[in-house]
Write an enzyme that holds these catalytic residues in place. Sequence first.
Site, PDB file in Angstrom:
ATOM      1  N   ASP A  64      50.790  60.834  43.446  1.00  0.00           N
ATOM      2  CA  ASP A  64      50.261  61.261  42.151  1.00  0.00           C
ATOM      3  C   ASP A  64      51.348  61.660  41.152  1.00  0.00           C
ATOM      4  O   ASP A  64      51.094  61.720  39.961  1.00  0.00           O
ATOM      5  CB  ASP A  64      49.291  62.437  42.336  1.00  0.00           C
ATOM      6  CG  ASP A  64      49.905  63.599  43.114  1.00  0.00           C
ATOM      7  OD1 ASP A  64      51.088  63.511  43.496  1.00  0.00           O
ATOM      8  OD2 ASP A  64      49.202  64.598  43.352  1.00  0.00           O
ATOM      9  N   HIS A  65      52.556  61.937  41.625  1.00  0.00           N
ATOM     10  CA  HIS A  65      53.606  62.418  40.714  1.00  0.00           C
ATOM     11  C   HIS A  65      54.443  61.270  40.143  1.00  0.00           C
ATOM     12  O   HIS A  65      54.570  61.130  38.939  1.00  0.00           O
ATOM     13  CB  HIS A  65      54.554  63.376  41.447  1.00  0.00           C
ATOM     14  CG  HIS A  65      54.047  64.768  41.632  1.00  0.00           C
ATOM     15  ND1 HIS A  65      52.937  65.057  42.375  1.00  0.00           N
ATOM     16  CD2 HIS A  65      54.505  65.956  41.174  1.00  0.00           C
ATOM     17  CE1 HIS A  65      52.737  66.369  42.370  1.00  0.00           C
ATOM     18  NE2 HIS A  65      53.679  66.935  41.647  1.00  0.00           N
ATOM     19  N   ASP A 119      53.437  71.597  47.678  1.00  0.00           N
ATOM     20  CA  ASP A 119      53.300  71.683  46.235  1.00  0.00           C
ATOM     21  C   ASP A 119      52.797  73.079  45.914  1.00  0.00           C
ATOM     22  O   ASP A 119      51.887  73.588  46.579  1.00  0.00           O
ATOM     23  CB  ASP A 119      52.305  70.636  45.722  1.00  0.00           C
ATOM     24  CG  ASP A 119      52.373  70.549  44.213  1.00  0.00           C
ATOM     25  OD1 ASP A 119      53.008  69.617  43.701  1.00  0.00           O
ATOM     26  OD2 ASP A 119      51.813  71.441  43.542  1.00  0.00           O
ATOM     27  N   ARG A 379      52.232  74.883  33.327  1.00  0.00           N
ATOM     28  CA  ARG A 379      53.637  75.291  33.154  1.00  0.00           C
ATOM     29  C   ARG A 379      54.144  74.827  31.798  1.00  0.00           C
ATOM     30  O   ARG A 379      53.890  73.680  31.409  1.00  0.00           O
ATOM     31  CB  ARG A 379      54.517  74.667  34.245  1.00  0.00           C
ATOM     32  CG  ARG A 379      54.238  75.286  35.568  1.00  0.00           C
ATOM     33  CD  ARG A 379      55.206  74.893  36.665  1.00  0.00           C
ATOM     34  NE  ARG A 379      54.878  75.707  37.805  1.00  0.00           N
ATOM     35  CZ  ARG A 379      54.901  75.311  39.062  1.00  0.00           C
ATOM     36  NH1 ARG A 379      55.312  74.096  39.364  1.00  0.00           N
ATOM     37  NH2 ARG A 379      54.563  76.132  40.031  1.00  0.00           N
ATOM     38  N   SER A 531      57.894  75.776  40.906  1.00  0.00           N
ATOM     39  CA  SER A 531      57.503  74.745  41.861  1.00  0.00           C
ATOM     40  C   SER A 531      57.984  75.038  43.284  1.00  0.00           C
ATOM     41  O   SER A 531      58.872  75.863  43.508  1.00  0.00           O
ATOM     42  CB  SER A 531      58.081  73.424  41.363  1.00  0.00           C
ATOM     43  OG  SER A 531      58.750  72.736  42.367  1.00  0.00           O
ATOM     44  N   ARG A 533      59.404  72.751  45.068  1.00  0.00           N
ATOM     45  CA  ARG A 533      60.333  71.667  45.419  1.00  0.00           C
ATOM     46  C   ARG A 533      61.527  72.191  46.217  1.00  0.00           C
ATOM     47  O   ARG A 533      62.308  73.016  45.740  1.00  0.00           O
ATOM     48  CB  ARG A 533      60.790  70.915  44.155  1.00  0.00           C
ATOM     49  CG  ARG A 533      61.565  71.726  43.158  1.00  0.00           C
ATOM     50  CD  ARG A 533      61.784  70.961  41.863  1.00  0.00           C
ATOM     51  NE  ARG A 533      60.515  70.823  41.152  1.00  0.00           N
ATOM     52  CZ  ARG A 533      60.414  70.702  39.835  1.00  0.00           C
ATOM     53  NH1 ARG A 533      61.476  70.672  39.084  1.00  0.00           N
ATOM     54  NH2 ARG A 533      59.228  70.594  39.262  1.00  0.00           N
TER      55      ARG A 533
END
Length: 640
Positions: A64-65, A119, A379, A531, A533
């Site tokens: 999806d990213h 996520d 964000r 995030s 990440r």
Amino acid sequence: MGLNLTQKILNSHLKSGKVGSGGEIGLKIDQTLTQDATGTMAYLQFEAMGIPKVKTDLSVSYIDHNTLQTGFENADDHAFLQSCASRFGVYFSRPGNGICHQVHLERFGKPGQTLLGSDSHTPTGGGIGMLAMGAGGLDVAVAMGGGEFYINDPKIVKVWLTGKLSPWVSAKDIILEMLRRLSVKGGVGKIFEYAGPGVATLSVPERATITNMGAELGATTSIFPSDEQTRLFLKAQNREQDYIPLQADPDATYDEEIIIDLASLEPLVAKPHMPDNVVAVTELLGTKVQQVAIGSCTNSSYRDLMAVAAILKGKVINPEVSLVIAPGSRQVLTMITNNGALTDLLDAGARILESTCGPCIGMGQSPSSGAVSLRTFNRNFKGRSGTIDAGIYLVSPEIAAASALTGTITDPRTLGAYPEIELPEYYRVDDSMILPPSDSEVEIVRGPNIKPLPVASKLSDTLKLPVVIKLDNNITTDDIMPAGAKILPLRSNIPAMSEYVFNKIDEDFSARAKSLGQSVIIAGHNYGQGSSREHAALVPMYLGIKVVVAKSFARIHKANLINFGILPLTFKREEDYDLITTDSKLIFEDMTQAIFSSEPLPVKIEGTNKTILLQHDFTDRQAKILLAGGLLNFTREANK
Ligand code: MIC
Ligand code: SF4
């Protein structure tokens, strides 16, 4: 004594530690999710652990990213992820099927279960009564392998909702009110449990908007009870069998309490460049708007898009505004297609994007120079949109649609009667873009964009580390390891990614870190917010960062640093921060012992007579991970 909802789920999943003890607790994870920007690393790590199939009840891999395919890289990653899913026993949600959190809520979330996702917005699942948390890919890989997930025993905050939202005020305004009151670090170490008579007035998609953006409070997660609204949602998704009622006992106790009278709320806006920079829409009326973007895992549900379509129906947007809309899932997109709402959006002048994260992560649709962009997202960090001098304002779908019509920030209450949106009795269920795993042996497809995993070295006893950068408060993982259409395709290629660390703040960072060999980062409060990440830890590790000294850390990032063998240390005396300059060199001694001790750690500043005092709260488990040079080394050694 009665239990609150959070305690009930924690207790039923507890593998180690004690709920309420204040220490570390280990949890059994029922479900996991990954997305493509963090997933490639997570599956490389899972593969490196040598476990043949996932051991969870359900694991799903979403694309999806990274869907803007301007070169071979993203498509390579998608093929890799599809083959990994098939091989390791993971369901695969194909690109175009929707944003991970939206699809997971629709098709897989189950009240009372635990969900771990690579996520930070995984807490969206709290809208359906799950204990859903975000983590780095490595923690998710461990959970897929059946390992525990560790958190600090959280403080549980009761958010008592009374009354009912007024027309034109929406769920987004509830979470913006929370951010206005508590700030982006107000939720660190906490779980927000919503309760009270106002809860029944909110549908599951509205609840999910709130739990989703609870991530911006820095919270461990947020959760709603599972009640009649939950049953109706699950029934409408054709999965009533997944429903169980779940709520706090009447005499449950909490660590803190917040009260919100829904009827007293008004439409709110988070101004640039932080989600907690919240004011009433009335303070910004008339501000000229160049872009309006509707979508993201916060506000892209059927309800949200139907509200937008009803506002725009029969009208045309202001010619100075570019309106982009990304429906949250294929389910949402096909339903608004079939009922004609999509035509209303197109007739009004909207540009329809794929059902993906898109502009939220800077994957296209960067606004024009100096633009004001109103977004229904979560964000608004500087530069995240891809345009460094754009101002991003976070708003509800209602404010977004009203402002797209006028071309200025507009109070939706001026639009007249509120279009009441009826939720469908049944959503359109078509899971043909969710591929089940294979029973037979599958070969992993590895294109040239998939590079081997870098692994950290063991911790040395003495470290002499020059300061590579000195930073302020609230540094985000977007600051550390930026995303966007140019950099995201490199997520599985760490040497290439390392060129971009901190590049929005300091263009020379990467070259300087490389030339120093090993170094230390100095930072203020809430370092690493935003995030999940793990690249924000993994890539600095690759550049030789051994220690981060900060006034305080965000939860997921701190765990990621430990996982990659970087020591997160805090100042015992906050004023010591001022003694360090960008020319300082810090001398750390006896480190292999210090990480196991609760004593403050004296660290000398070379060439001066100054000593600063640092501290940590590592558990024995975390200290062992650091000693081994990260979780992957630690897990491998433990399995020997
Ligand atoms: C984000 O919103 O920043 C992301 C992209 O979804 C991240 C994950 C990532 O960096 O891949 C998140 O929130 O965890
Ligand atoms: Fe995607 Fe944005 Fe949600 Fe992150 S916050 S998962 S980028 S939609």
